[in-house]
Design a protein around this motif. Structure first.
Motif, PDB file in Angstrom:
ATOM      1  N   LEU A   1      -2.070  15.755 -33.691  1.00 46.43           N
ATOM      2  CA  LEU A   1      -0.796  16.146 -32.935  1.00 46.43           C
ATOM      3  C   LEU A   1       0.232  15.591 -33.265  1.00 46.43           C
ATOM      4  N   ILE A   2       0.222  14.200 -32.837  1.00 48.92           N
ATOM      5  CA  ILE A   2       1.476  13.344 -33.418  1.00 48.92           C
ATOM      6  C   ILE A   2       1.865  13.657 -34.775  1.00 48.92           C
ATOM      7  N   THR A   3       0.983  13.650 -35.695  1.00 50.62           N
ATOM      8  CA  THR A   3       1.606  13.635 -37.294  1.00 50.62           C
ATOM      9  C   THR A   3       2.404  15.230 -37.500  1.00 50.62           C
ATOM     10  N   GLU A   4       1.544  16.080 -36.856  1.00 53.48           N
ATOM     11  CA  GLU A   4       2.205  17.526 -37.151  1.00 53.48           C
ATOM     12  C   GLU A   4       3.137  18.228 -36.354  1.00 53.48           C
ATOM     13  N   THR A   5       3.207  17.669 -35.101  1.00 48.70           N
ATOM     14  CA  THR A   5       4.114  18.397 -34.218  1.00 48.70           C
ATOM     15  C   THR A   5       5.262  17.584 -33.452  1.00 48.70           C
TER      16      THR A   5
ATOM     17  N   LEU B   1       2.215  -0.564 -45.748  1.00 47.53           N
ATOM     18  CA  LEU B   1       3.388  -1.184 -44.925  1.00 47.53           C
ATOM     19  C   LEU B   1       4.190  -2.365 -45.787  1.00 47.53           C
ATOM     20  N   LEU B   2       3.460  -2.875 -46.951  1.00 48.55           N
ATOM     21  CA  LEU B   2       4.370  -3.826 -47.549  1.00 48.55           C
ATOM     22  C   LEU B   2       5.097  -3.469 -48.633  1.00 48.55           C
ATOM     23  N   SER B   3       5.171  -2.123 -48.883  1.00 50.10           N
ATOM     24  CA  SER B   3       5.904  -1.305 -49.753  1.00 50.10           C
ATOM     25  C   SER B   3       7.063  -0.627 -49.136  1.00 50.10           C
ATOM     26  N   GLY B   4       6.986  -0.698 -47.691  1.00 48.18           N
ATOM     27  CA  GLY B   4       8.236  -0.615 -47.028  1.00 48.18           C
ATOM     28  C   GLY B   4       7.870   0.918 -45.925  1.00 48.18           C
ATOM     29  N   ASP B   5       6.791   1.070 -45.937  1.00 47.82           N
ATOM     30  CA  ASP B   5       6.396   2.183 -44.792  1.00 47.82           C
ATOM     31  C   ASP B   5       6.224   1.442 -43.581  1.00 47.82           C
ATOM     32  N   SER B   6       6.280   2.369 -42.474  1.00 47.17           N
ATOM     33  CA  SER B   6       6.024   2.000 -41.239  1.00 47.17           C
ATOM     34  C   SER B   6       4.527   2.489 -40.960  1.00 47.17           C
ATOM     35  N   VAL B   7       3.875   1.670 -39.815  1.00 47.72           N
ATOM     36  CA  VAL B   7       2.592   1.810 -39.521  1.00 47.72           C
ATOM     37  C   VAL B   7       2.569   2.253 -38.148  1.00 47.72           C
ATOM     38  N   LEU B   8       1.782   3.492 -37.619  1.00 46.21           N
ATOM     39  CA  LEU B   8       1.562   3.425 -36.200  1.00 46.21           C
ATOM     40  C   LEU B   8       0.180   3.605 -35.689  1.00 46.21           C
ATOM     41  N   PHE B   9      -0.350   2.751 -34.672  1.00 43.43           N
ATOM     42  CA  PHE B   9      -1.421   2.682 -34.104  1.00 43.43           C
ATOM     43  C   PHE B   9      -1.448   3.234 -32.642  1.00 43.43           C
ATOM     44  N   VAL B  10      -2.479   4.213 -32.268  1.00 43.14           N
ATOM     45  CA  VAL B  10      -2.533   4.927 -31.086  1.00 43.14           C
ATOM     46  C   VAL B  10      -3.746   4.392 -30.485  1.00 43.14           C
ATOM     47  N   ASP B  11      -3.633   3.905 -29.210  1.00 45.91           N
ATOM     48  CA  ASP B  11      -4.816   3.528 -28.389  1.00 45.91           C
ATOM     49  C   ASP B  11      -5.892   4.622 -28.468  1.00 45.91           C
ATOM     50  N   GLY B  12      -7.164   4.432 -28.501  1.00 46.75           N
ATOM     51  CA  GLY B  12      -8.218   5.604 -28.607  1.00 46.75           C
ATOM     52  C   GLY B  12      -8.423   6.233 -29.977  1.00 46.75           C
ATOM     53  N   GLN B  13      -7.625   5.839 -30.957  1.00 49.71           N
ATOM     54  CA  GLN B  13      -7.720   6.740 -32.296  1.00 49.71           C
ATOM     55  C   GLN B  13      -8.025   5.596 -33.274  1.00 49.71           C
ATOM     56  N   ASP B  14      -9.061   5.961 -34.205  1.00 48.37           N
ATOM     57  CA  ASP B  14      -9.420   5.212 -35.158  1.00 48.37           C
ATOM     58  C   ASP B  14      -8.900   5.335 -36.426  1.00 48.37           C
ATOM     59  N   THR B  15      -7.720   5.955 -36.242  1.00 51.34           N
ATOM     60  CA  THR B  15      -6.955   6.690 -37.583  1.00 51.34           C
ATOM     61  C   THR B  15      -5.443   6.151 -37.305  1.00 51.34           C
ATOM     62  N   ALA B  16      -4.835   5.549 -38.195  1.00 47.66           N
ATOM     63  CA  ALA B  16      -3.566   5.429 -38.136  1.00 47.66           C
ATOM     64  C   ALA B  16      -2.574   5.984 -39.018  1.00 47.66           C
ATOM     65  N   VAL B  17      -1.263   5.984 -38.594  1.00 53.13           N
ATOM     66  CA  VAL B  17      -0.232   7.042 -39.224  1.00 53.13           C
ATOM     67  C   VAL B  17       0.543   6.213 -40.155  1.00 53.13           C
ATOM     68  N   CYS B  18       0.926   6.683 -41.244  1.00 50.94           N
ATOM     69  CA  CYS B  18       1.915   6.050 -42.124  1.00 50.94           C
ATOM     70  C   CYS B  18       3.084   6.788 -42.059  1.00 50.94           C
ATOM     71  N   LEU B  19       4.323   6.221 -41.800  1.00 45.85           N
ATOM     72  CA  LEU B  19       5.491   6.868 -41.738  1.00 45.85           C
ATOM     73  C   LEU B  19       6.397   6.679 -42.873  1.00 45.85           C
ATOM     74  N   GLY B  20       6.793   7.387 -43.828  1.00 44.80           N
ATOM     75  CA  GLY B  20       7.627   7.312 -44.673  1.00 44.80           C
ATOM     76  C   GLY B  20       9.040   6.950 -44.400  1.00 44.80           C
ATOM     77  N   LEU B  21       9.509   5.745 -43.994  1.00 42.64           N
ATOM     78  CA  LEU B  21      10.704   5.533 -43.748  1.00 42.64           C
ATOM     79  C   LEU B  21      11.541   4.518 -44.244  1.00 42.64           C
ATOM     80  N   ARG B  22      11.141   4.135 -45.608  1.00 42.40           N
ATOM     81  CA  ARG B  22      11.677   3.286 -46.427  1.00 42.40           C
ATOM     82  C   ARG B  22      13.046   3.586 -46.606  1.00 42.40           C
TER      83      ARG B  22
END
Length: 509
Positions: A95-99, A119-140
């Motif tokens: 839901l967070i990724t798509e909408t 992360l070390l290449s310049g992307d941002s990483v988002l963790f959400v409580d209760g989710q075992d998958t993180a979101v990589c955001l291309g915000l370089r």
């Protein structure tokens, strides 16, 4: 799997002692608290790592991590704002990724290796409580050097844009030259500590698959802790590491890379450097400059002849002067011989010592001109050469004729458009001078035979270094010592064995 069990059982208190490759099978934890502890342990004493914990409105906790200075702050603020005003409901990564997130590039990550690399290449990483998958955001983002004219390959006519240190800027410059879906860019990560992004780019349907596979294999075999410049890659992928001759071309020009790809070669772009690598790279490419193809063919041909003549002058002129003045004075016209003898009458050193003194001084001045600040570098190199040469002549250390010979040699070496090839000529000049001082013209002939024999034996990614002159292929001679008109060069170089040999359609009668 044993590897997976070992990776899962890594003690979190010692995670900062492990390379990123050790996290291949370490999964994302399902709670923000657990992931936060791991990130804090990994990046302890790292003030540039930002970890911003917040709450999604009417929802779970979230943790956003990024490297300060490598992201676009306004885009990070927009992403956080979109999450903070999210109104209740079921919170899932999908839901967070798509909408929800206003981010063009967003991907899901399940393991820490990919997370840390991004992360070390310049992307941002988002963790959400209760989710075992993180979101990589291309915000370089961050501060990058703008596109400017190449400093090592200037032209009178042609594009003025050159590569910079940002990999995606460089790939976009190549893509802007070749607007085709057949332009492929395959990604590699090399360096266990630096995790440097490397791009192998080629034209599908043109490049020989065997050549492409060979380059991929050589890149895959590189195991080193860090890659800070493309020179690291060059030494690993070349055929013969102990040869003084370059087997990979370096360039700052996107148009040179594009032209090489269209011939059936491959290029390697390395993050953090403006110098791209092109392979294969043979001897006759020493004489080719991008400007040859932008001017009319007669101009390009004339310039290649001038460069070929200058190559021989740069390589053999000091040795020839030593041999003739020492062993074969009968080859010099009488008036010139008397002039040389008069200028050398008070010189206490033999000709070879004169040449070595002046050549070493000239190389030192050239190196000083490169290392000094630009505002004073050119003045020091030019004035230094004039002052040192004049002072050496007046002091009776070297003759005026030797100063002229060394000056001509230096000027001739500057005419070669490939800097790494010019360095090879500069290195070979000294042993040839020593052979000439011992054996005269015979020593020069021995040196020439050794150099030509080595060139004939040398290969670049399995292709003869002297191709297409040896083995001879007359159809490819249109772009070697001469530059034929574009309407005559209907085929790509045959010695590269491209998949598609035809470069242009047959001209109507």
């Amino acid at each position: 799997m044993p590897t997976k069990t070992k990776a899962r059982s890594l003690p979190e208190g010692k995670l900062d002692h492990y390379a990123i490759n050790k996290f291949q099978d370490v999964p994302i934890r399902p709670t923000v608290e657990a992931n936060g502890k791991i990130m804090e342990e990994l990046f302890k004493d790292s003030s540039d790592i930002v970890m911003r914990e917040f709450e999604i409105e009417n929802g779970p906790k979230a943790l956003l991590c990024y490297v300060d200075g490598m992201v676009t702050t306004s885009a990070v603020d927009a992403a956080m704002k979109a999450l903070m005003i999210l109104e209740g409901g079921e919170f899932t990564i999908d839901l967070i990724t798509e909408t929800t997130l206003p981010v063009a590039q967003a991907s899901k990550i399940q393991f820490y290796k990919e997370l840390l690399t991004n992360l070390l290449s310049g992307d941002s990483v988002l963790f959400v409580d209760g989710q075992d998958t993180a979101v990589c955001l291309g915000l370089r983002g961050g501060i990058r050097r703008s596109v400017a004219e190449p400093e090592t390959e200037t032209v009178v006519r042609g594009p003025r844009e050159g590569f910079n240190e940002h990999l995606r800027t460089n790939t976009s410059l190549v893509r802007s030259k070749i607007k085709s879906p057949r332009l492929k860019m395959k990604s590699f990560v090399i360096g266990t500590e630096t995790n440097t992004n490397v791009i192998l780019t080629y034209m599908a349907g043109i490049v020989n698959p065997k050549l492409l596979q060979e380059v991929e294999d050589r890149l895959s075999r590189i195991h080193i802790d860090g890659v800070l410049e493309s020179g690291y890659i060059e030494e690993f992928v070349q055929d013969q590491g102990f040869s003084p001759f370059p087997q990979v071309q370096t360039t700052e020009r996107p148009d040179t890379v594009a032209a090489s790809l269209l011939e059936g070669r491959v290029a390697i772009l390395v993050d953090g450097t403006p110098f791209a690598l092109i392979a294969p790279f043979g001897f006759w490419q020493w004489l080719q400059a991008s400007e040859d193809y932008y001017e009319r063919f007669m101009v390009g041909t004339l310039l290649r002849w001038l460069r070929l003549f200058s190559l021989f002058v740069a390589l053999f002129s000091p040795a020839l002067y030593i041999a003739v003045s020492t062993y074969h004075p009968e080859m010099i016209p009488t008036n010139l011989l008397l002039s040389i003898a008069a200028s050398r009458e008070a010189i206490p050193f033999p000709a070879v010592v004169e040449a070595l003194i002046m050549e070493i001084a000239f190389e030192a001045l050239r190196e000083a001109g490169v290392r000094l600040p630009r505002t004073v570098g050119q003045a020091v190199s030019i004035l230094g050469a004039l002052v040192v040469g004049q002072a050496a002549v007046q002091a009776g250390i070297v003759s005026a004729a030797m100063v002229i010979v060394v000056s001509m040699t230096g000027i001739a070496s500057f005419t070669l458009p490939r800097y790494n090839a010019a360095i090879a000529i500069r290195m070979l000049r000294f042993p040839i001078m020593l052979l000439a001082s011992v054996f005269g013209l015979l020593g020069i002939m021995i040196a020439a035979m050794v150099v030509v024999g080595h060139l004939a034996k040398l290969t670049t990614f399995g292709i003869p270094y002297l191709a297409p002159v040896t083995p001879v292929d007359l159809s490819d001679m249109k772009d070697v010592m001469v530059r034929a008109p574009w309407w005559k060069m209907r085929r790509r170089p045959k010695y590269l064995t491209p998949d598609n040999l035809q470069r242009q359609r047959p001209q109507p009668e």
